[in-house]
Structure formats: C-alpha cells, structure tokens
Design an enzyme around this catalytic site. Structure first.
Site, short mmCIF file in Angstrom:
data_model
loop_
_atom_site.label_atom_id
_atom_site.label_comp_id
_atom_site.label_asym_id
_atom_site.label_seq_id
_atom_site.Cartn_x
_atom_site.Cartn_y
_atom_site.Cartn_z
N HIS A 188 -4.45 88.62 -28.01
CA HIS A 188 -3.85 88.53 -29.35
C HIS A 188 -3.58 87.07 -29.69
CE1 HIS A 188 -1.40 89.55 -32.82
NE2 HIS A 188 -0.53 88.65 -32.38
N GLY A 222 -33.94 94.39 -45.30
CA GLY A 222 -33.68 94.37 -43.85
C GLY A 222 -32.96 93.08 -43.51
#
Ligand SMILES: Cc1cc2nc3c(=O)[nH]c(=O)nc-3n(C[C@H](O)[C@H](O)[C@H](O)COP(=O)(O)OP(=O)(O)OC[C@H]3O[C@@H](n4cnc5c(N)ncnc54)[C@H](O)[C@@H]3O)c2cc1C
Length: 465
Positions: free
Chosen positions: A444, A182
């Site tokens: 961007h 986990g």
C-alpha cells in the site's frame, strides 16, 4: 561447401533471436539469418517504437492537464518530427543491443534473405546478390508477418499508411481515419488523438478491441469518445479514393447508412499476413492453416527438422508469445523437455490511453465453455493510489470458476494496467485459486491493491467499495 551449424534460425525478431540465444546457451552452434534489421518488427517497427511514441503522447497529455496537478505549463506544443526521432533512437538502441547479444552468445549472423533449399539446407542472398550456403540438422522458421493492405488500395506512405508509415509519418495528420480497432489500430488512434489529430476509428465488429472482455471494450469506447475520438462499430469502409491532398472514404455505419467523408490520412490496421512466400516451405511440404504454419506443442512443423515460431504461426501474434516459443523450440531441439505453452496463460496488452491488459478467458467465453463463474470488478475510484495519481478511471475484473476457485481470466482497463497483469499471469500459470490471491499481501499504496480487491469482490469481501 556449406557452413554447417547445429541450428539455423531464419528471422531475428523476438522469436528468432531469443531462440538463437537459448540454443547457444545449451551449447548448440547457431547461425541466424536476417534480411532487414536484427530484432525484427517488435523492436524496430512494432512494440518498442510505438511505446516510445505513446510515451511522448502521454507526457503531452499530462502537460495539457498540468493545472490538475497544481502546475503550470504554458505555450506547450508538440513537434512530431522530434517525437518520431526519439522513437527511432529508442529502436536503434535496442537493435544495437541485439547485435551485442548475438556476439556475446557467439551466434553467427548472416545478413541477407534466406530460403530453404532442401532438408537442412538454406541459401542466404545478401544485398549485393552474393549467396552463401548453410546447412544444419534443424532450422527454426521465424520470419514473422507484415501488415495486410486494404483491398485494392496498397499503402502509399503518403496518404494511406501501414504501421510502418504511421510510425514515421511524413507529417502530422489533421483528420485521421483508422481502419481496425485491434491493439495496433487503437494504439495509433490513441497516439494521434493525444497529439492533437481529429481521429475516427472504424471497426467492423460490434465493439472495439474485440478480443477483450465486453466490459473493457465498452469502457474504452466511452473513454476514447470522451477524449474526442469518433468510434464507429459494426461499420465498414467500402471504398477509399486517394487524392493528392487527402483521402475520401466511403463508410457504411451500423444502421446501413453510407456516407463519404474526407480525411487527411488513413491508417490500415486490419490484420497481418504471414511471411511464408518464397522461403522454400511449399517445396518441403510444410503444412499451413489459413496461411500460418501449423506446429505442435514443441513448435515442430509436420516436416522433421523444421520448427516454426512467432507471428508466422497461430495467434496470438505477440512478441512474448514468439519469444516463449523460441525457448520451447530451442530446448526441444537440444533434447530437453520444455513445458508446452498454454495459450490461456499468454497475457495481452494494449498501450492506449487508458491502457488495457488481460489474460485468460473473458466472462462470456468462460460461460460459453460451461463454467459457472464468480466475477469480481473493482473500480479505480476505490483505490487511493489511483486517486493520488489523478487516474481514477478504470477497473479490474476477475473471473473465477465458482466450483474450484481457479482464476479463469483477468481483465483490466486504466492507468498502468499493462504493468499489473503479470501478477495474475503468474497466478494463473501456478494454477492459484482465490484463496492464495486473498492471502497474498499487496503493498500500500499501489494500483496492485485493486487486484486484491477484485478477487475479494468476486467472493463478496471487497473492503473499499
Ligand atoms: C505497430 C505494432 C505494435 C506492436 N506492439 C506490440 C506490443 O506492444 N506487444 C507485443 O507483444 N506485440 C506487439 N506487436 C507484435 C509483435 O511485433 C510481433 O508479435 C513480433 O514482432 C513477432 O515476432 P517474430 O519473431 O515472430 O517476427 P518479426 O518480429 O516479424 O521478425 C521476423 C524477422 O524475420 C525477417 N525475415 C522475414 N523473412 C526473411 C527471410 N526470407 N530471410 C531473412 N529474414 C527474414 C524479417 O525481416 C524480420 O526481421 C506489435 C506489432 C506492431 C506492428
């Protein structure tokens, strides 16, 4: 005479201290009771100190790969004691921050072990055995959880470790066995692997990080194996024998073959046990489900005036879930009408290398639930920023309801995805469809552009692939 409050919060983890602050903001007279350290597991022994450790491991990794970036780093080495010291310093700073927040919000802190002694009554016993009686109309139980031991082999802190020992190791492990894949097991496996240990992970289920999308598990297993880790799935540790200089572990692999292997240390990461014992809950008749306290959407138990939040209640056992429940419980107690939390809108993050992050349904679970799905999957290699960072491995997967365009789930693996997932979480909470995600302008160059591309991809419109 008992000290009387509007609200007593038992336990000061991210559930308890946040509940106390929100209640104080709403004008309630609040006391908080803590037996160990303000801030609970999360910032003293969990989320935060592990991230500090992982940060050191990450920098060490980049130092080893300095050449890839046109740089030279020679004679590099890691000092585990110094790495741990930094992590403990970070935890201490945050513990002091919570102490300050309690003062600022005029929350009375009682350091000691709390026990409910009747409806609205609680006794605190401090480390010298002195008791203080408190009373309040409402009590929030936020006592959290602790590590589950390997059956018959209690952690000794020398060879067999829980997360607490793994966070403050007596020495650097040479050959480490991690039982359980986990988030906690995988983060420590990743940390010690990056720090130079030989790491084996044993997972009982058929894939690591089993709550994640199957594609993510498969990608992560490949990536960690490439980094040198041994991963055994569908495998079980039958026996651990602890010796003075190491541990012998008998492991049954996926084909049923049994072998005994020597390890220097073992980390047991097989789940948690809720801290429900000896706090007076049985006598009050508070209902549990598999040991965890049962609550309604407002975090109330079946007993009037008793609320429960965080790791002591149903999963997911995450800090942000505990804090959110703290706010819901405090607002409900103050007579407000908070929104219930949708478990499908709780993100989950694992800070291994590469990172994993997700929210909502996996593709398999969405199909199981009867949805016809549209799936987008955009790889890091198609993203300019990822290439510039030298982190071109990973992907962003999105799962949409083909009928309505609702985002059902998002699943990512790769650099910094734990910082990206919140974009999808906001979208999911706002019930956005593919149209809004497509119309959103993403900056961007950023990794976030992959989130746009994944949505576009689900509808056959991805640009950079
Ligand atoms: C190694 C590790 C890494 C983790 N990483 C992350 C992560 O990256 N992100 C994430 O979201 N979650 C993470 N978690 C999980 C997270 O720490 C827990 O979900 C969170 O701390 C739960 O908060 P809580 O308030 O319910 O309980 P806790 O944080 O467990 O706090 C409970 C507090 O109650 C106190 N207490 C208990 N009984 C009594 C009593 N009788 N009287 C007085 N005080 C009492 C305890 O001392 C403790 O301080 C991690 C956990 C571990 C172990």
């Amino acid at each position: 005479m008992a000290d009387t409050y509007d609200l007593i919060v038992l336990g000061s983890g991210p559930g308890g201290y946040v509940a106390a602050i929100r209640a104080a903001q709403l004008g309630l007279k609040v006391a908080i009771v803590e037996r160990e350290l303000l801030g609970g597991i999360c910032l003293n022994w969990g989320c935060i100190p592990t991230k500090a450790l992982l940060r050191s491991a990450e920098i060490f990794h980049y130092m080893r790969h300095a050449k890839d970036y046109g740089l030279a780093a020679e004679k590099i080495s890691a000092d585990i004691d110094a790495v741990v010291k930094r992590s403990r310093g970070v935890a201490k700073q945050l513990n002091q921050g919570v102490t300050h927040l309690m003062k600022k919000n005029k929350i009375v802190v009682h350091m000691g072990t709390g026990k409910l002694t009747g409806k609205g009554k609680l006794t605190v016993t401090d480390k010298d055995g002195k008791t203080t009686e408190l009373s309040a109309k409402n009590i929030i139980v936020a006592t959290g959880a602790r590590a589950r031991d390997f059956p018959g082999v209690p952690a000794d802190g020398k060879r067999v470790w829980t997360y607490r020992h793994a966070m403050t190791p007596p020495e650097m492990p040479k050959k480490l066995l991690v039982i359980g894949s986990g988030a906690i097991g995988i983060e420590f496996a990743s940390f010690y692997n990056d720090m130079g240990a030989e790491v084996t992970v044993v997972e009982m289920l058929d894939r690591i990080v089993p709550v994640e999308d199957a594609d993510v598990s498969a990608f992560l297993e490949k990536a960690l194996t490439k980094q040198g880790m041994t991963i055994m799935t569908k495998a079980g540790v039958d026996k651990i024998e602890v010796g003075a200089s190491g541990v012998k572990a008998t492991i049954k692999d996926k084909d049923g073959k049994v072998a005994t292997t020597d390890f220097s240390h073992v980390i047991v990461a097989i789940g948690i046990v809720p801290n429900t014992a000896d706090i007076g809950l049985e006598a009050l008749g508070v209902e549990t489900d598999r040991g965890f306290l049962k609550t309604d959407a407002m975090c109330k138990t079946n007993v009037d005036g008793i609320y429960a939040i965080g790791d002591i209640t149903a999963p997911p056992w995450l800090a942000h879930k505990a804090s959110h429940e703290g706010v819901i419980a405090a607002e409900a107690i103050a007579g407000k009408h908070p929104h219930a939390m949708d478990p499908l809108n709780i993100p989950g993050c694992t800070y291994c290398h590469p990172q994993v992050a997700s929210v909502g349904l996996t593709e398999a679970k969405a199909k199981e639930a009867g949805y016809e799905v549209k799936v987008g999957n955009f790889p890091f290699i198609g993203n300019g920023k990822a290439i510039a960072l030298g982190e071109a491995e990973g992907f962003v997967k999105t799962v949409f309801d083909a009928k309505t365009g609702e985002l059902l789930g998002a699943h990512m693996v790769g650099a910094e995805v734990t910082e990206l997932i919140q974009g999808y979480t906001v979208g999911k909470t706002g019930e956005l469809t593919e149209a809004e995600f497509m119309e959103t302008v993403f900056p961007h160059p950023t990794l976030s552009e992959m989130m746009h591309e994944s949505v576009l991809g689900a509808y056959g419109r991805a640009i950079h692939i």
